[in-house]
Design an enzyme around this catalytic site. Sequence first.
Site, PDB file in Angstrom:
ATOM      1  N   ASP A  63      34.594  51.213 -58.882  1.00 17.68           N
ATOM      2  CA  ASP A  63      34.494  49.797 -59.112  1.00 17.68           C
ATOM      3  C   ASP A  63      35.907  49.444 -59.176  1.00 17.68           C
ATOM      4  O   ASP A  63      36.876  49.805 -59.907  1.00 17.68           O
ATOM      5  CB  ASP A  63      33.831  49.364 -60.398  1.00 17.68           C
ATOM      6  N   ASP A  64      36.453  48.549 -58.115  1.00 15.79           N
ATOM      7  CA  ASP A  64      37.703  47.793 -58.197  1.00 15.79           C
ATOM      8  C   ASP A  64      38.699  48.991 -57.868  1.00 15.79           C
ATOM      9  O   ASP A  64      40.170  48.791 -58.316  1.00 15.79           O
ATOM     10  CB  ASP A  64      38.117  47.125 -59.440  1.00 15.79           C
ATOM     11  N   CYS A 103      32.327  42.503 -56.620  1.00 11.82           N
ATOM     12  CA  CYS A 103      31.112  43.464 -57.071  1.00 11.82           C
ATOM     13  C   CYS A 103      29.540  43.212 -56.520  1.00 11.82           C
ATOM     14  O   CYS A 103      29.121  43.906 -55.770  1.00 11.82           O
ATOM     15  CB  CYS A 103      31.092  43.451 -58.686  1.00 11.82           C
ATOM     16  N   ARG A 107      27.712  45.271 -53.543  1.00 12.88           N
ATOM     17  CA  ARG A 107      26.539  46.363 -54.000  1.00 12.88           C
ATOM     18  C   ARG A 107      25.478  46.167 -53.028  1.00 12.88           C
ATOM     19  O   ARG A 107      24.802  47.034 -52.593  1.00 12.88           O
ATOM     20  CB  ARG A 107      26.373  46.375 -55.369  1.00 12.88           C
ATOM     21  N   LYS A 156      26.792  51.414 -62.675  1.00 13.66           N
ATOM     22  CA  LYS A 156      26.539  50.024 -62.677  1.00 13.66           C
ATOM     23  C   LYS A 156      25.813  49.415 -61.603  1.00 13.66           C
ATOM     24  O   LYS A 156      26.124  49.669 -60.631  1.00 13.66           O
ATOM     25  CB  LYS A 156      27.884  49.533 -62.722  1.00 13.66           C
ATOM     26  N   HIS A 158      24.361  45.690 -61.261  1.00  8.02           N
ATOM     27  CA  HIS A 158      24.947  44.299 -60.894  1.00  8.02           C
ATOM     28  C   HIS A 158      24.199  43.615 -59.756  1.00  8.02           C
ATOM     29  O   HIS A 158      24.797  42.968 -58.971  1.00  8.02           O
ATOM     30  CB  HIS A 158      26.429  44.576 -60.802  1.00  8.02           C
ATOM     31  N   SER A 181      28.774  44.084 -64.869  1.00  9.21           N
ATOM     32  CA  SER A 181      30.190  44.656 -65.420  1.00  9.21           C
ATOM     33  C   SER A 181      30.333  44.895 -66.616  1.00  9.21           C
ATOM     34  O   SER A 181      29.933  44.055 -67.582  1.00  9.21           O
ATOM     35  CB  SER A 181      31.192  43.674 -64.601  1.00  9.21           C
ATOM     36  N   HIS A 250      37.257  49.284 -63.303  1.00  9.96           N
ATOM     37  CA  HIS A 250      37.061  48.097 -63.521  1.00  9.96           C
ATOM     38  C   HIS A 250      37.673  47.823 -64.940  1.00  9.96           C
ATOM     39  O   HIS A 250      37.217  48.692 -65.973  1.00  9.96           O
ATOM     40  CB  HIS A 250      35.668  47.670 -63.356  1.00  9.96           C
ATOM     41  N   ASP A 302      33.891  49.862 -54.325  1.00  7.73           N
ATOM     42  CA  ASP A 302      32.898  48.496 -53.916  1.00  7.73           C
ATOM     43  C   ASP A 302      34.130  47.415 -53.692  1.00  7.73           C
ATOM     44  O   ASP A 302      33.346  46.297 -53.104  1.00  7.73           O
ATOM     45  CB  ASP A 302      32.194  47.833 -55.255  1.00  7.73           C
ATOM     46  N   ASN A 303      35.384  47.449 -54.059  1.00 11.08           N
ATOM     47  CA  ASN A 303      36.205  46.335 -53.209  1.00 11.08           C
ATOM     48  C   ASN A 303      37.585  46.691 -53.675  1.00 11.08           C
ATOM     49  O   ASN A 303      37.925  47.774 -54.455  1.00 11.08           O
ATOM     50  CB  ASN A 303      36.067  44.806 -54.010  1.00 11.08           C
ATOM     51  N   LYS A 323      41.460  42.529 -54.602  1.00 10.35           N
ATOM     52  CA  LYS A 323      39.788  41.946 -54.859  1.00 10.35           C
ATOM     53  C   LYS A 323      39.830  40.391 -54.706  1.00 10.35           C
ATOM     54  O   LYS A 323      40.862  39.671 -55.351  1.00 10.35           O
ATOM     55  CB  LYS A 323      39.628  42.455 -56.091  1.00 10.35           C
TER      56      LYS A 323
HETATM   57 MG    MG Z   1      34.245  45.706 -58.220  1.00  6.73          MG
END
Ligand code: MG
Length: 495
Positions: A63-64, A103, A107, A156, A158, A181, A250, A302-303, A323
Amino acid sequence: MAKRACLRYAIDKRSGCNEISAGVLAVYRLLQVLCFGLMFASGAVVRANNDQPLPNFIVIFCDDLGYADIGPFGAEGYQTPNLDRMAKEGMKFTDFYVGRSFCTPSRAALLTGCIPTRVGIGGNFGPRSTTGLNPDEMTIAEVLKQKNYATAIFGKWHLGHLPKFLPTNQGFDEFFGLPYSNDMWPFHPEQQRVHFPDLPLYEGDKIINPKVTPEIQKTLTRRLTERAVEFIDKNKEKPFFLYLPHPQPHVPLFASEKFLKKTKRGLFGDVLTEIDWSVGEILGALKRNKIDERTCVVFTSDNGPWLLYGNHAGSAKPLREGKGTNFEGGFRVPCLMRWPGRIPAGTVCREVCSTIDLLPTFARLAGAPLPKNKIDGKDIAPLMFQHPGAKSPHPVFYHYDGRNRLVALRSGKWKLMFPQSYGSPIPGKDGRPGKRVSKTIPLSLFDLEKDIGETTNVAEKYPEVVQRLMAAADAMRKDLGDGPKAGPGRRPIGR
Ligand code: MG
């Protein structure tokens, strides 16, 4: 012939010919034996075909995590030996994109093989959202379920936290983790403004802890990894799809005690060291169970990095921004794939591909039918296996933003960005966000081959390229629309 004789006997029975002479009976018995023999032989062939084991798929989705946050992409201040090994034993993708630069939609793109706008998803879901990924959409888990895969998500989700949207209603046998998140909780640095409720922890469709604390967050990377390893051990004899969407890195950043204060890069480096440990555990479990050569492992993000958080964010170097923006730093992520014996070791793929390609690729490799609804992803197995002459299946790759506006296109080395504003961060520190400065860019064309950092707008120099990409944009608008003007290809979000 044997079949015909059996049929003949059945007809004789139906017509009342129950008296069978000893000779006929002997012939019949012989034919019966032959019949059985043939059935057994053909059964054995069927089994042999079925014995070709279907491949397992593991997607580790950070994540991130920024473009430059792992060793093979130039991480600084900490080591990622397991990811380095994964790159050495597999393929590194330099031009790998997510479906959107934050996010929830990212996903949705990964799991449905669609541009998020196609499945009706714009922005992020929060604890008070009443929407989710439409259960009518087919996820990778549901696609592989058609071939009896065991499926699990540890991490996660989301994509909607109301019961009908939970992973267990979207093709996953098992779920352990967070509904959204890890910063959507009362410890958010701006809680006074945002008022988040307690963050729950799920097992299946049940809340097993209604109030995740910082102490619990510290344990998550380890526990998710343990669950993943347990799942691999348990399903070594059958095909499986394991989705491991780490809530880290994240913000707020958390790592287990034994990883803290171990790197020059501070807490962010510690978190990455633990994620790398996790990758090592998973690769180790595959080896121990001797299923290395029938397991495809994908590691990606994811980003891009949440640069607003300064030293608690990653890095997208040499890409621009991070992001939430439509620059490369938001959409382009590090990606590694490893599958000994199938993906050639130590290779690099520079063709445009994306998380949306995983669903059709896995479906093809598993022999599972694709969803009936249109998807945007394409089979990238020819790129993974380095088939001669394999090219990106995306002559044009489209970026839609959180308001479902068509904001950018990538085609070969070119990237066209429509006029837009974006938040450029003044970084914060130690878990506190900085400030966003609103900036704008005009219609811009970048040559990513010469200018990976998107510094020089060459739209005026190459009007014919701009024109070609504008026409491609118009074609896409006829399908998905642009902003509030939905096209016929846009399907409803889950409500
Ligand atoms: Mg993310």
